[in-house]
Write an enzyme that holds these catalytic residues in place. Structure first.
Site, PDB file in Angstrom:
ATOM      1  N   TYR A   1       0.828  -1.220   0.000  1.00  0.00           N
ATOM      2  CA  TYR A   1       0.000   0.000   0.000  1.00  0.00           C
ATOM      3  C   TYR A   1       0.860   1.267   0.000  1.00  0.00           C
ATOM      4  CZ  TYR A   1      -3.121   3.460   2.211  1.00  0.00           C
ATOM      5  OH  TYR A   1      -3.828   4.583   2.527  1.00  0.00           O
ATOM      6  N   ILE A   2       1.728   1.414   0.982  1.00  0.00           N
ATOM      7  CA  ILE A   2       2.518   2.653   1.068  1.00  0.00           C
ATOM      8  C   ILE A   2       3.668   2.604   0.074  1.00  0.00           C
ATOM      9  CG2 ILE A   2       3.905   4.120   2.601  1.00  0.00           C
ATOM     10  CD1 ILE A   2       2.113   3.092   4.914  1.00  0.00           C
TER      11      ILE A   2
ATOM     12  N   ALA B   1       8.873  -3.226   3.780  1.00  0.00           N
ATOM     13  CA  ALA B   1       8.472  -4.633   3.823  1.00  0.00           C
ATOM     14  C   ALA B   1       8.250  -5.123   5.258  1.00  0.00           C
ATOM     15  CB  ALA B   1       9.539  -5.472   3.135  1.00  0.00           C
TER      16      ALA B   1
ATOM     17  N   ASN C   1      10.287 -11.145  10.609  1.00  0.00           N
ATOM     18  CA  ASN C   1      10.147 -10.323   9.400  1.00  0.00           C
ATOM     19  C   ASN C   1      10.665  -8.896   9.610  1.00  0.00           C
ATOM     20  OD1 ASN C   1       8.637 -10.322   6.608  1.00  0.00           O
ATOM     21  ND2 ASN C   1       8.237  -8.365   7.591  1.00  0.00           N
TER      22      ASN C   1
ATOM     23  N   TYR D   1       4.648  -5.107  17.787  1.00  0.00           N
ATOM     24  CA  TYR D   1       4.855  -4.357  16.543  1.00  0.00           C
ATOM     25  C   TYR D   1       5.743  -3.132  16.802  1.00  0.00           C
ATOM     26  CZ  TYR D   1       3.897  -1.104  12.757  1.00  0.00           C
ATOM     27  OH  TYR D   1       4.040  -0.200  11.739  1.00  0.00           O
TER      28      TYR D   1
ATOM     29  N   ASN E   1      -1.342   7.720  11.535  1.00  0.00           N
ATOM     30  CA  ASN E   1      -2.316   6.810  10.901  1.00  0.00           C
ATOM     31  C   ASN E   1      -2.496   7.109   9.413  1.00  0.00           C
ATOM     32  OD1 ASN E   1      -2.727   6.618  13.827  1.00  0.00           O
ATOM     33  ND2 ASN E   1      -4.277   5.140  13.206  1.00  0.00           N
TER      34      ASN E   1
ATOM     35  N   ARG F   1      -6.666   9.734  16.930  1.00  0.00           N
ATOM     36  CA  ARG F   1      -5.497   9.451  16.090  1.00  0.00           C
ATOM     37  C   ARG F   1      -5.252  10.614  15.133  1.00  0.00           C
ATOM     38  NH1 ARG F   1      -5.221   6.220  19.389  1.00  0.00           N
ATOM     39  NH2 ARG F   1      -4.924   3.964  19.251  1.00  0.00           N
TER      40      ARG F   1
HETATM   41  N1  UFG Z   1     -10.982   0.997  15.726  1.00  0.00           N
HETATM   42  C1  UFG Z   1     -12.293   0.756  16.048  1.00  0.00           C
HETATM   43  N2  UFG Z   1     -12.960  -0.167  15.305  1.00  0.00           N
HETATM   44  C2  UFG Z   1     -12.393  -0.835  14.269  1.00  0.00           C
HETATM   45  C3  UFG Z   1     -11.038  -0.573  13.946  1.00  0.00           C
HETATM   46  C4  UFG Z   1     -10.361   0.347  14.711  1.00  0.00           C
HETATM   47  O1  UFG Z   1     -12.863   1.329  16.980  1.00  0.00           O
HETATM   48  O2  UFG Z   1     -13.071  -1.688  13.646  1.00  0.00           O
HETATM   49  C5  UFG Z   1     -10.253   2.008  16.525  1.00  0.00           C
HETATM   50  C6  UFG Z   1      -9.060   1.410  17.245  1.00  0.00           C
HETATM   51  O3  UFG Z   1      -9.441   0.829  18.462  1.00  0.00           O
HETATM   52  C7  UFG Z   1      -8.177   2.635  17.405  1.00  0.00           C
HETATM   53  C8  UFG Z   1      -8.506   3.487  16.183  1.00  0.00           C
HETATM   54  O4  UFG Z   1      -9.710   2.974  15.667  1.00  0.00           O
HETATM   55  O5  UFG Z   1      -8.573   3.329  18.534  1.00  0.00           O
HETATM   56  C9  UFG Z   1      -7.444   3.391  15.120  1.00  0.00           C
HETATM   57  O6  UFG Z   1      -7.185   2.027  14.883  1.00  0.00           O
HETATM   58  P1  UFG Z   1      -6.419   1.515  13.578  1.00  0.00           P
HETATM   59  O7  UFG Z   1      -6.409   0.020  13.647  1.00  0.00           O
HETATM   60  O8  UFG Z   1      -6.986   2.143  12.379  1.00  0.00           O
HETATM   61  O9  UFG Z   1      -4.968   2.100  13.756  1.00  0.00           O
HETATM   62  P2  UFG Z   1      -3.962   2.023  14.999  1.00  0.00           P
HETATM   63  O10 UFG Z   1      -3.944   3.389  15.613  1.00  0.00           O
HETATM   64  O11 UFG Z   1      -4.207   0.888  15.883  1.00  0.00           O
HETATM   65  O12 UFG Z   1      -2.602   1.699  14.284  1.00  0.00           O
HETATM   66  C10 UFG Z   1      -2.134   2.489  13.241  1.00  0.00           C
HETATM   67  C11 UFG Z   1      -1.199   1.684  12.371  1.00  0.00           C
HETATM   68  C12 UFG Z   1       0.024   1.338  13.120  1.00  0.00           C
HETATM   69  C13 UFG Z   1       0.636   2.546  13.740  1.00  0.00           C
HETATM   70  C14 UFG Z   1      -0.364   3.301  14.561  1.00  0.00           C
HETATM   71  C15 UFG Z   1       0.242   4.557  15.070  1.00  0.00           C
HETATM   72  O13 UFG Z   1      -1.840   0.511  11.950  1.00  0.00           O
HETATM   73  O14 UFG Z   1       0.930   0.777  12.216  1.00  0.00           O
HETATM   74  O15 UFG Z   1      -1.473   3.605  13.747  1.00  0.00           O
HETATM   75  O16 UFG Z   1      -0.726   5.438  15.502  1.00  0.00           O
HETATM   76  F1  UFG Z   1       1.620   2.201  14.547  1.00  0.00           F
END
Ligand code: UFG
Length: 327
Positions: free
Chosen positions: A11-12, A78, A96, A145, A174, A225
Protein backbone atom coordinates in the site's frame (compact mmCIF):
# COMPACT_ATOMS: atom_id res chain seq x y z
CA UNK A 1 18.82 8.78 -8.24
CA UNK A 2 18.65 4.98 -8.43
CA UNK A 3 16.45 3.70 -5.62
CA UNK A 4 15.67 0.20 -4.39
CA UNK A 5 12.21 -0.01 -2.82
CA UNK A 6 11.78 -3.12 -0.70
CA UNK A 7 8.07 -3.74 -0.21
CA UNK A 8 7.25 -1.50 -3.17
CA UNK A 9 4.15 -3.50 -4.17
CA UNK A 10 2.40 -2.78 -0.88
CA UNK A 11 0.00 0.00 0.00
CA UNK A 12 2.52 2.65 1.07
CA UNK A 13 5.41 1.29 -0.98
CA UNK A 14 3.46 1.49 -4.25
CA UNK A 15 2.60 5.14 -3.55
CA UNK A 16 6.28 5.89 -2.85
CA UNK A 17 7.26 4.16 -6.12
CA UNK A 18 4.81 6.37 -8.00
CA UNK A 19 6.14 9.57 -6.41
CA UNK A 20 9.74 8.50 -7.13
CA UNK A 21 8.99 7.68 -10.77
CA UNK A 22 7.13 10.97 -11.24
CA UNK A 23 10.08 12.82 -9.71
CA UNK A 24 12.36 11.25 -12.34
CA UNK A 25 14.21 8.55 -10.36
CA UNK A 26 15.19 5.05 -11.50
CA UNK A 27 13.21 2.64 -9.33
CA UNK A 28 13.80 -1.04 -8.59
CA UNK A 29 11.12 -2.83 -6.54
CA UNK A 30 11.66 -5.98 -4.47
CA UNK A 31 8.54 -7.54 -2.93
CA UNK A 32 7.46 -11.03 -1.87
CA UNK A 33 3.83 -10.21 -2.72
CA UNK A 34 2.66 -11.54 0.68
CA UNK A 35 0.38 -8.51 1.01
CA UNK A 36 1.61 -6.50 -1.97
CA UNK A 37 0.02 -6.53 -5.41
CA UNK A 38 2.19 -6.82 -8.55
CA UNK A 39 -0.18 -4.60 -10.58
CA UNK A 40 0.17 -1.81 -8.01
CA UNK A 41 3.81 -1.30 -9.05
CA UNK A 42 4.17 1.50 -11.58
CA UNK A 43 5.15 0.15 -15.01
CA UNK A 44 8.22 2.37 -15.10
CA UNK A 45 9.76 0.55 -12.12
CA UNK A 46 11.73 -2.71 -12.47
CA UNK A 47 10.18 -5.51 -10.40
CA UNK A 48 11.85 -8.49 -8.69
CA UNK A 49 10.08 -11.07 -6.56
CA UNK A 50 12.19 -11.32 -3.42
CA UNK A 51 11.90 -11.76 0.33
CA UNK A 52 13.73 -9.45 2.72
CA UNK A 53 14.52 -12.37 5.04
CA UNK A 54 16.20 -14.36 2.22
CA UNK A 55 19.81 -13.20 2.38
CA UNK A 56 21.11 -14.95 -0.74
CA UNK A 57 18.06 -13.95 -2.80
CA UNK A 58 18.45 -10.30 -1.82
CA UNK A 59 22.17 -10.43 -2.46
CA UNK A 60 21.62 -11.78 -5.97
CA UNK A 61 19.25 -8.94 -6.89
CA UNK A 62 21.65 -6.35 -5.49
CA UNK A 63 24.55 -7.96 -7.37
CA UNK A 64 22.64 -7.90 -10.63
CA UNK A 65 21.50 -4.30 -10.20
CA UNK A 66 24.72 -2.80 -8.82
CA UNK A 67 26.72 -4.36 -11.67
CA UNK A 68 25.28 -1.70 -13.97
CA UNK A 69 24.89 1.23 -11.58
CA UNK A 70 24.87 1.14 -7.74
CA UNK A 71 21.80 2.12 -5.72
CA UNK A 72 21.93 5.60 -4.24
CA UNK A 73 19.37 4.64 -1.60
CA UNK A 74 17.20 1.85 -0.26
CA UNK A 75 13.66 2.43 1.01
CA UNK A 76 12.16 -0.11 3.38
CA UNK A 77 8.41 -0.84 3.45
CA UNK A 78 8.47 -4.63 3.82
CA UNK A 79 7.03 -4.97 7.32
CA UNK A 80 4.20 -6.72 9.07
CA UNK A 81 2.07 -3.93 10.50
CA UNK A 82 -1.03 -5.15 12.34
CA UNK A 83 -0.77 -4.18 16.00
CA UNK A 84 -3.10 -6.78 17.53
CA UNK A 85 -1.76 -9.57 15.29
CA UNK A 86 1.74 -8.78 16.62
CA UNK A 87 0.48 -9.47 20.14
CA UNK A 88 -0.44 -13.06 19.22
CA UNK A 89 2.40 -13.66 16.68
CA UNK A 90 5.46 -11.91 18.15
CA UNK A 91 7.96 -14.41 16.67
CA UNK A 92 6.73 -13.77 13.12
CA UNK A 93 6.98 -10.02 13.75
CA UNK A 94 10.54 -10.20 15.09
CA UNK A 95 11.58 -12.45 12.20
CA UNK A 96 10.15 -10.32 9.40
CA UNK A 97 10.57 -6.85 10.87
CA UNK A 98 13.87 -7.13 12.75
CA UNK A 99 15.74 -9.98 11.06
CA UNK A 100 14.55 -8.60 7.70
CA UNK A 101 16.09 -5.21 8.48
CA UNK A 102 19.36 -6.84 9.60
CA UNK A 103 19.61 -8.72 6.31
CA UNK A 104 18.73 -5.59 4.33
CA UNK A 105 21.45 -3.57 6.11
CA UNK A 106 24.00 -6.35 5.67
CA UNK A 107 23.22 -6.46 1.96
CA UNK A 108 23.51 -2.67 1.71
CA UNK A 109 26.89 -2.72 3.47
CA UNK A 110 28.14 -5.52 1.21
CA UNK A 111 27.17 -3.55 -1.90
CA UNK A 112 28.25 -0.13 -0.66
CA UNK A 113 24.78 1.47 -0.54
CA UNK A 114 25.04 4.46 1.78
CA UNK A 115 21.48 5.77 2.32
CA UNK A 116 18.48 4.10 3.92
CA UNK A 117 14.94 5.43 4.32
CA UNK A 118 13.03 3.43 6.89
CA UNK A 119 9.30 3.20 7.69
CA UNK A 120 8.83 3.29 11.42
CA UNK A 121 5.72 4.05 13.39
CA UNK A 122 4.11 6.15 16.08
CA UNK A 123 3.66 2.83 17.89
CA UNK A 124 7.27 3.20 19.12
CA UNK A 125 6.09 5.91 21.53
CA UNK A 126 3.68 3.61 23.37
CA UNK A 127 0.96 4.92 25.64
CA UNK A 128 1.60 8.62 25.30
CA UNK A 129 0.63 10.82 28.19
CA UNK A 130 1.22 14.14 26.38
CA UNK A 131 -1.06 15.72 23.81
CA UNK A 132 1.52 15.87 21.02
CA UNK A 133 4.46 13.49 20.37
CA UNK A 134 7.82 14.95 19.40
CA UNK A 135 10.70 12.89 18.07
CA UNK A 136 12.61 13.43 21.33
CA UNK A 137 9.92 11.78 23.45
CA UNK A 138 10.75 8.59 25.25
CA UNK A 139 9.90 5.42 23.33
CA UNK A 140 8.17 2.73 25.39
CA UNK A 141 6.23 0.53 22.96
CA UNK A 142 3.26 -1.36 24.36
CA UNK A 143 3.02 -4.04 21.69
CA UNK A 144 5.43 -6.31 19.76
CA UNK A 145 4.85 -4.36 16.54
CA UNK A 146 6.16 -1.15 18.13
CA UNK A 147 9.01 -3.08 19.77
CA UNK A 148 10.16 -4.53 16.44
CA UNK A 149 10.16 -1.09 14.83
CA UNK A 150 12.08 0.45 17.73
CA UNK A 151 14.62 -2.40 17.63
CA UNK A 152 15.06 -1.79 13.89
CA UNK A 153 15.47 1.95 14.40
CA UNK A 154 18.25 1.31 16.94
CA UNK A 155 19.94 -1.24 14.68
CA UNK A 156 19.85 1.26 11.79
CA UNK A 157 21.49 3.96 13.96
CA UNK A 158 24.32 1.66 15.07
CA UNK A 159 24.93 0.19 11.63
CA UNK A 160 24.86 3.55 9.79
CA UNK A 161 27.29 4.93 12.37
CA UNK A 162 29.67 1.99 11.98
CA UNK A 163 29.69 2.06 8.16
CA UNK A 164 29.41 5.82 7.58
CA UNK A 165 25.95 5.68 6.08
CA UNK A 166 22.93 8.01 6.40
CA UNK A 167 19.39 7.19 7.49
CA UNK A 168 16.03 8.86 7.41
CA UNK A 169 13.62 7.15 9.80
CA UNK A 170 9.98 8.15 9.43
CA UNK A 171 7.55 7.52 12.26
CA UNK A 172 4.15 7.22 10.61
CA UNK A 173 0.97 8.12 12.36
CA UNK A 174 -2.32 6.81 10.90
CA UNK A 175 -1.90 6.46 7.17
CA UNK A 176 -5.04 6.16 5.03
CA UNK A 177 -6.69 7.23 1.77
CA UNK A 178 -6.03 6.28 -1.85
CA UNK A 179 -4.26 7.85 -4.81
CA UNK A 180 -6.40 10.41 -6.68
CA UNK A 181 -6.10 8.26 -9.84
CA UNK A 182 -7.92 5.51 -7.84
CA UNK A 183 -5.45 2.99 -9.32
CA UNK A 184 -3.79 2.24 -5.99
CA UNK A 185 -5.09 2.20 -2.44
CA UNK A 186 -5.30 -0.07 0.59
CA UNK A 187 -6.50 -3.42 -0.73
CA UNK A 188 -6.10 -6.61 1.26
CA UNK A 189 -8.10 -9.31 2.99
CA UNK A 190 -8.95 -8.92 6.65
CA UNK A 191 -8.54 -5.16 6.89
CA UNK A 192 -8.24 -3.90 10.46
CA UNK A 193 -7.84 -0.12 10.11
CA UNK A 194 -10.63 2.20 11.12
CA UNK A 195 -11.03 4.18 7.88
CA UNK A 196 -11.35 1.26 5.44
CA UNK A 197 -13.59 -0.59 7.91
CA UNK A 198 -15.89 2.40 8.28
CA UNK A 199 -15.98 2.94 4.51
CA UNK A 200 -16.70 -0.75 3.85
CA UNK A 201 -19.55 -0.58 6.36
CA UNK A 202 -20.95 2.51 4.63
CA UNK A 203 -20.76 0.68 1.29
CA UNK A 204 -22.62 -2.28 2.87
CA UNK A 205 -19.65 -4.58 2.33
CA UNK A 206 -19.94 -5.21 6.07
CA UNK A 207 -23.19 -5.33 7.99
CA UNK A 208 -21.93 -3.18 10.83
CA UNK A 209 -18.76 -2.21 12.69
CA UNK A 210 -17.66 -1.93 16.29
CA UNK A 211 -16.09 1.01 18.08
CA UNK A 212 -13.45 -0.54 20.31
CA UNK A 213 -14.15 1.25 23.56
CA UNK A 214 -15.88 4.55 24.32
CA UNK A 215 -14.54 4.89 27.86
CA UNK A 216 -11.13 6.40 27.04
CA UNK A 217 -10.10 9.67 28.69
CA UNK A 218 -10.96 11.71 25.57
CA UNK A 219 -13.79 14.15 24.90
CA UNK A 220 -16.20 11.63 23.33
CA UNK A 221 -14.58 8.58 24.99
CA UNK A 222 -13.19 7.10 21.74
CA UNK A 223 -9.50 6.97 20.77
CA UNK A 224 -7.90 9.91 19.01
CA UNK A 225 -5.50 9.45 16.09
CA UNK A 226 -3.60 11.66 13.65
CA UNK A 227 -4.60 10.71 10.09
CA UNK A 228 -2.33 11.35 7.13
CA UNK A 229 -3.00 10.83 3.43
CA UNK A 230 -0.82 8.14 1.85
CA UNK A 231 0.22 10.38 -1.08
CA UNK A 232 1.46 13.10 1.32
CA UNK A 233 3.35 10.44 3.26
CA UNK A 234 4.88 8.98 0.09
CA UNK A 235 6.09 12.38 -1.06
CA UNK A 236 7.86 12.89 2.28
CA UNK A 237 10.02 9.84 1.42
CA UNK A 238 11.29 11.51 -1.72
CA UNK A 239 12.12 14.65 0.26
CA UNK A 240 13.77 12.59 3.03
CA UNK A 241 15.93 10.76 0.50
CA UNK A 242 17.05 14.02 -1.12
CA UNK A 243 17.78 15.48 2.31
CA UNK A 244 20.06 12.69 3.54
CA UNK A 245 21.85 12.30 0.20
CA UNK A 246 22.49 16.03 -0.33
CA UNK A 247 23.23 16.93 3.30
CA UNK A 248 24.99 13.68 4.24
CA UNK A 249 23.02 13.77 7.49
CA UNK A 250 20.59 11.45 9.25
CA UNK A 251 17.22 12.21 10.82
CA UNK A 252 14.27 10.68 12.66
CA UNK A 253 11.04 12.42 11.69
CA UNK A 254 7.36 12.10 12.60
CA UNK A 255 4.91 12.05 9.71
CA UNK A 256 1.52 13.26 10.85
CA UNK A 257 -0.65 16.31 10.54
CA UNK A 258 -0.50 17.65 14.12
CA UNK A 259 -4.30 17.26 14.29
CA UNK A 260 -6.26 14.54 16.04
CA UNK A 261 -9.68 13.04 15.28
CA UNK A 262 -11.64 10.58 17.39
CA UNK A 263 -13.05 7.30 16.10
CA UNK A 264 -16.53 8.86 16.37
CA UNK A 265 -15.43 11.86 14.30
CA UNK A 266 -14.13 9.51 11.59
CA UNK A 267 -17.49 7.70 11.54
CA UNK A 268 -19.31 11.06 11.39
CA UNK A 269 -17.26 12.17 8.40
CA UNK A 270 -17.96 8.92 6.50
CA UNK A 271 -21.65 9.28 7.46
CA UNK A 272 -21.76 12.59 5.60
CA UNK A 273 -21.44 10.46 2.44
CA UNK A 274 -23.40 7.32 3.43
CA UNK A 275 -24.91 5.98 6.67
CA UNK A 276 -22.74 3.73 8.88
CA UNK A 277 -24.14 1.07 11.25
CA UNK A 278 -22.03 0.64 14.35
CA UNK A 279 -22.11 -0.60 17.94
CA UNK A 280 -19.89 -0.01 20.93
CA UNK A 281 -17.67 -2.90 22.01
CA UNK A 282 -14.88 -3.45 24.53
CA UNK A 283 -11.43 -1.90 24.18
CA UNK A 284 -8.97 -3.59 21.78
CA UNK A 285 -5.71 -4.76 23.43
CA UNK A 286 -2.69 -2.51 22.80
CA UNK A 287 -4.59 0.68 21.84
CA UNK A 288 -3.31 3.95 23.35
CA UNK A 289 -6.00 6.62 23.97
CA UNK A 290 -4.44 9.40 21.95
CA UNK A 291 -1.60 9.68 19.40
CA UNK A 292 -0.91 12.98 17.64
CA UNK A 293 2.33 13.94 15.87
CA UNK A 294 4.33 17.07 16.21
CA UNK A 295 5.18 17.70 12.55
CA UNK A 296 7.47 20.69 13.14
CA UNK A 297 10.62 18.72 12.32
CA UNK A 298 9.27 17.47 8.97
CA UNK A 299 8.38 21.04 8.04
CA UNK A 300 11.69 22.52 9.18
CA UNK A 301 14.07 19.87 7.81
CA UNK A 302 12.23 18.80 4.67
CA UNK A 303 9.82 21.65 3.96
CA UNK A 304 7.06 19.02 4.10
CA UNK A 305 3.48 19.85 5.01
CA UNK A 306 0.54 17.54 4.37
CA UNK A 307 -1.66 18.91 1.59
CA UNK A 308 -4.67 16.68 2.18
CA UNK A 309 -7.17 16.63 5.07
CA UNK A 310 -9.27 13.94 6.77
CA UNK A 311 -12.05 14.79 4.29
CA UNK A 312 -9.71 14.02 1.35
CA UNK A 313 -8.55 10.82 3.02
CA UNK A 314 -12.10 9.56 3.47
CA UNK A 315 -13.30 10.72 0.05
CA UNK A 316 -10.44 8.99 -1.80
CA UNK A 317 -10.78 5.77 0.24
CA UNK A 318 -14.54 5.74 -0.45
CA UNK A 319 -14.08 6.32 -4.19
CA UNK A 320 -11.33 3.70 -4.35
CA UNK A 321 -13.46 1.08 -2.62
CA UNK A 322 -16.54 1.95 -4.68
CA UNK A 323 -14.47 1.31 -7.80
CA UNK A 324 -12.62 -1.83 -6.68
CA UNK A 325 -14.84 -3.56 -4.12
CA UNK A 326 -18.41 -3.02 -5.30
CA UNK A 327 -20.00 -4.03 -8.58
N1 UFG B 1 -10.98 1.00 15.73
C1 UFG B 1 -12.29 0.76 16.05
N2 UFG B 1 -12.96 -0.17 15.31
C2 UFG B 1 -12.39 -0.83 14.27
C3 UFG B 1 -11.04 -0.57 13.95
C4 UFG B 1 -10.36 0.35 14.71
O1 UFG B 1 -12.86 1.33 16.98
O2 UFG B 1 -13.07 -1.69 13.65
C5 UFG B 1 -10.25 2.01 16.52
C6 UFG B 1 -9.06 1.41 17.24
O3 UFG B 1 -9.44 0.83 18.46
C7 UFG B 1 -8.18 2.64 17.40
C8 UFG B 1 -8.51 3.49 16.18
O4 UFG B 1 -9.71 2.97 15.67
O5 UFG B 1 -8.57 3.33 18.53
C9 UFG B 1 -7.44 3.39 15.12
O6 UFG B 1 -7.19 2.03 14.88
P1 UFG B 1 -6.42 1.52 13.58
O7 UFG B 1 -6.41 0.02 13.65
O8 UFG B 1 -6.99 2.14 12.38
O9 UFG B 1 -4.97 2.10 13.76
P2 UFG B 1 -3.96 2.02 15.00
O10 UFG B 1 -3.94 3.39 15.61
O11 UFG B 1 -4.21 0.89 15.88
O12 UFG B 1 -2.60 1.70 14.28
C10 UFG B 1 -2.13 2.49 13.24
C11 UFG B 1 -1.20 1.68 12.37
C12 UFG B 1 0.02 1.34 13.12
C13 UFG B 1 0.64 2.55 13.74
C14 UFG B 1 -0.36 3.30 14.56
C15 UFG B 1 0.24 4.56 15.07
O13 UFG B 1 -1.84 0.51 11.95
O14 UFG B 1 0.93 0.78 12.22
O15 UFG B 1 -1.47 3.61 13.75
O16 UFG B 1 -0.73 5.44 15.50
F1 UFG B 1 1.62 2.20 14.55
Amino acid sequence: MKVCVIGGAGYIGSHAVLELVQDGHEVVVIDNLSTGIREAVDENARFYWGDITDESGLDEIFKKETDTHPFDAVMHFAAKIVVFESVSQPLEYYHNNVEGVRIMLKTMVRHGVKNVIFSSTAAVYGDVKKDICTEEDECIPINPYGETKLASERMIRWVTQAYEMNYCIFRYFNVAGAHESLKIGLKRDNLTHIIPITVQTALKLRESMTIFGDDYPTEDGTCIRDYIHVADLAWAHVLGMKYIVSQQKSATINLGSSAGFSVKEVIDEVSRHLPVRYSIGPRRPGDPAKLIASSTKARELLGWVPKRTLKDIIRTDLEFRKKHETR
